[in-house]
Write an enzyme that holds these catalytic residues in place. Structure first.
Site, PDB file in Angstrom:
ATOM      1  N   GLU A  53       0.824  -1.200   0.000  1.00 39.47           N
ATOM      2  CA  GLU A  53       0.000   0.000   0.000  1.00 39.47           C
ATOM      3  C   GLU A  53       0.865   1.260   0.000  1.00 39.47           C
ATOM      4  O   GLU A  53       0.534   2.247  -0.670  1.00 39.47           O
ATOM      5  CB  GLU A  53      -0.918   0.005   1.232  1.00 39.47           C
ATOM      6  CG  GLU A  53      -1.919  -1.140   1.255  1.00 39.47           C
ATOM      7  CD  GLU A  53      -1.414  -2.342   2.027  1.00 39.47           C
ATOM      8  OE1 GLU A  53      -2.235  -2.997   2.688  1.00 39.47           O
ATOM      9  OE2 GLU A  53      -0.191  -2.635   1.965  1.00 39.47           O
ATOM     10  N   CYS A  76      -2.689  -3.675   7.092  1.00 40.36           N
ATOM     11  CA  CYS A  76      -2.314  -3.902   8.489  1.00 40.36           C
ATOM     12  C   CYS A  76      -2.610  -2.673   9.333  1.00 40.36           C
ATOM     13  O   CYS A  76      -2.652  -1.538   8.846  1.00 40.36           O
ATOM     14  CB  CYS A  76      -0.840  -4.276   8.587  1.00 40.36           C
ATOM     15  SG  CYS A  76       0.298  -2.936   8.147  1.00 40.36           S
ATOM     16  N   CYS A  85      -0.515   0.500   7.577  1.00 45.43           N
ATOM     17  CA  CYS A  85      -1.004   0.830   6.237  1.00 45.43           C
ATOM     18  C   CYS A  85      -2.384   1.485   6.317  1.00 45.43           C
ATOM     19  O   CYS A  85      -2.756   2.269   5.440  1.00 45.43           O
ATOM     20  CB  CYS A  85      -1.052  -0.419   5.370  1.00 45.43           C
ATOM     21  SG  CYS A  85       0.596  -1.052   4.954  1.00 45.43           S
ATOM     22  N   SER A 161      15.296 -43.635  -3.756  1.00 44.57           N
ATOM     23  CA  SER A 161      15.954 -42.332  -3.807  1.00 44.57           C
ATOM     24  C   SER A 161      17.463 -42.420  -3.711  1.00 44.57           C
ATOM     25  O   SER A 161      18.147 -41.399  -3.849  1.00 44.57           O
ATOM     26  CB  SER A 161      15.436 -41.435  -2.667  1.00 44.57           C
ATOM     27  OG  SER A 161      14.139 -40.965  -2.965  1.00 44.57           O
ATOM     28  N   SER A 168      23.152 -40.777  -4.508  1.00 45.55           N
ATOM     29  CA  SER A 168      21.823 -40.317  -4.916  1.00 45.55           C
ATOM     30  C   SER A 168      21.861 -39.164  -5.920  1.00 45.55           C
ATOM     31  O   SER A 168      20.830 -38.624  -6.268  1.00 45.55           O
ATOM     32  CB  SER A 168      21.026 -39.870  -3.685  1.00 45.55           C
ATOM     33  OG  SER A 168      21.687 -38.830  -3.003  1.00 45.55           O
ATOM     34  N   ARG A 184      11.997 -23.903  -3.999  1.00 49.22           N
ATOM     35  CA  ARG A 184      12.803 -23.542  -2.836  1.00 49.22           C
ATOM     36  C   ARG A 184      12.719 -22.049  -2.538  1.00 49.22           C
ATOM     37  O   ARG A 184      12.700 -21.634  -1.379  1.00 49.22           O
ATOM     38  CB  ARG A 184      14.272 -23.907  -3.076  1.00 49.22           C
ATOM     39  CG  ARG A 184      14.653 -25.336  -2.749  1.00 49.22           C
ATOM     40  CD  ARG A 184      16.145 -25.501  -2.947  1.00 49.22           C
ATOM     41  NE  ARG A 184      16.643 -26.792  -2.501  1.00 49.22           N
ATOM     42  CZ  ARG A 184      17.913 -27.150  -2.561  1.00 49.22           C
ATOM     43  NH1 ARG A 184      18.814 -26.314  -3.066  1.00 49.22           N
ATOM     44  NH2 ARG A 184      18.302 -28.339  -2.122  1.00 49.22           N
ATOM     45  N   PRO A 272      15.487 -39.920   4.048  1.00 49.40           N
ATOM     46  CA  PRO A 272      14.219 -40.635   4.214  1.00 49.40           C
ATOM     47  C   PRO A 272      13.830 -40.850   5.671  1.00 49.40           C
ATOM     48  O   PRO A 272      12.660 -40.940   5.998  1.00 49.40           O
ATOM     49  CB  PRO A 272      14.470 -41.966   3.499  1.00 49.40           C
ATOM     50  CG  PRO A 272      15.957 -42.122   3.457  1.00 49.40           C
ATOM     51  CD  PRO A 272      16.499 -40.742   3.351  1.00 49.40           C
ATOM     52  N   GLY A 276      10.466 -39.521   7.109  1.00 45.74           N
ATOM     53  CA  GLY A 276       9.587 -40.508   7.713  1.00 45.74           C
ATOM     54  C   GLY A 276       9.075 -40.076   9.067  1.00 45.74           C
ATOM     55  O   GLY A 276       7.928 -40.338   9.428  1.00 45.74           O
TER      56      GLY A 276
END
Length: 343
Positions: A53, A76, A85, A161, A168, A184, A272, A276
């Site tokens: 804004e 806000c 804002c 994997s 890997s 990412r 993993p 997991g």
């Protein structure tokens, strides 16, 4: 006029998307229309800088008076990187504010009521569904008190994997690896286990199309979890990005520590066993899998768990499925975890 408002809102959504990740703050776009409905200012929140804004009102100047501010998120009412804002909009003399999504934050939210009390007309919910994806992780973190967790993995068609020797790199092709960088860049922490770091010496950074790291201030926090010692010459300790060590593999403890560091969106990869643990705890909110058109036959699965029967299957709703070069990318949302996994 409503058609112009929706056009302006889509322009604001585009501005927010083009500006990119603002975590730990929300991504916001704003368009100011003058009293005749003509666009006179566009802005988007700057990471650790001015809000959308403020930027849009600065561009509009006096032409904002009597006009309309179209904002993807409720303005806000608290002091952050800038003043409230809501105060800026009141001072600018806008007559109307149109909002896509309300702000769930307990301190910043409630701006619509402040504006109405000042005599400004406020409309909410305009194109809310179109604005929602930009702040999905941020909104989740604010309302749940923990970061949103995206688990990324790469695997062969037979679900492996890593080879039996632990190698890997690289299962998927360069197109998929570039695609990973885009995802990412939407997070504010990249998390990997000590085992994966010791095995692969990953950089855990966001890189551009030329495989060069983005500037330090744009890098997510690198987080290494586990009790094994990582030698200080490993790449996670270079000066490209900040790094946090957490000597625990308990998902709840890890997320609590990250919440203390104001992290809103975790990118979980690298191990993993670690994945997991998060999966068993029901603390994975989105899955992004890259499947290579190849087979290993033996090796390590992408996910380690303790499932004993088909009754332990946990469904995933497929939200997107497409080819990325020769690889398949699957984006999905986990369904309800079996009750016994919470015991």
């Amino acid at each position: 006029m409503q058609g112009r408002i929706e056009t302006a809102m889509r322009r604001a959504i585009d501005a927010a998307r083009e500006r990119g990740n603002c975590l730990p703050n929300p991504t916001v776009g704003c368009v100011v229309l003058d009293a005749d409905g003509v666009e006179v200012g566009v802005g988007a929140t700057v990471r650790q800088g001015a809000h959308a804004e403020i930027e849009a009102l600065a561009a509009a100047g006096e032409r904002a008076r009597g006009g309309t501010a179209v904002v993807t998120l409720e303005p806000c009412r608290h002091v952050g990187n800038t003043g409230p804002c809501t105060e800026a909009l009141i001072r600018a003399g806008v007559a109307r504010v149109v909002v896509a999504q309300t702000d769930p934050h307990p301190e910043a939210g409630g701006g619509a009521d402040v504006l109405r009390a000042a005599g400004i007309e406020v409309e909410t919910g305009v194109l809310a569904d179109e604005a929602e994806p930009h702040n999905r992780a941020w909104r989740f973190a604010v309302t749940h008190g923990r970061p949103f967790v995206t688990w990324k993995y790469a695997a062969t068609l037979d679900g492996l994997s890593a080879a039996p020797d632990g190698s890997s790199k690289w299962i998927t092709g360069p197109d998929a690896r570039r695609d990973v960088q885009q995802y990412r860049s939407q997070c504010d922490a990249i998390v990997a286990g000590t085992g994966a770091v010791l095995a692969d010496d990953p950089r855990l950074t966001v890189r551009d199309a030329d495989d060069l790291p983005l500037p330090y201030e744009l890098q997510p926090l690198r987080v290494v979890v586990g009790e094994s010692t990582i030698p200080n010459y490993y790449r996670v300790f270079d000066r490209v990005a900040p790094t946090l060590m957490i000597q625990s593999r308990e998902p709840e403890e890890v997320l609590a520590k990250l919440a203390e560091n104001h992290v809103k969106h975790v990118w979980l990869e690298g191990g993993p066993r670690l994945a997991g643990g998060f999966w068993k705890a029901g603390l994975i909110d989105r899955v992004i899998g890259y499947i290579a058109p190849s087979m290993l036959g033996s090796g390590r699965a992408a996910l380690e768990g303790e499932a004993a029967t088909l009754a332990d299957l946990r469904p995933i709703q497929i939200d997107d499925l497409r080819m990325i070069g020769p690889d398949i990318r699957i984006v999905g949302t986990p369904g309800q975890a079996p009750r016994e996994t919470y015991v």
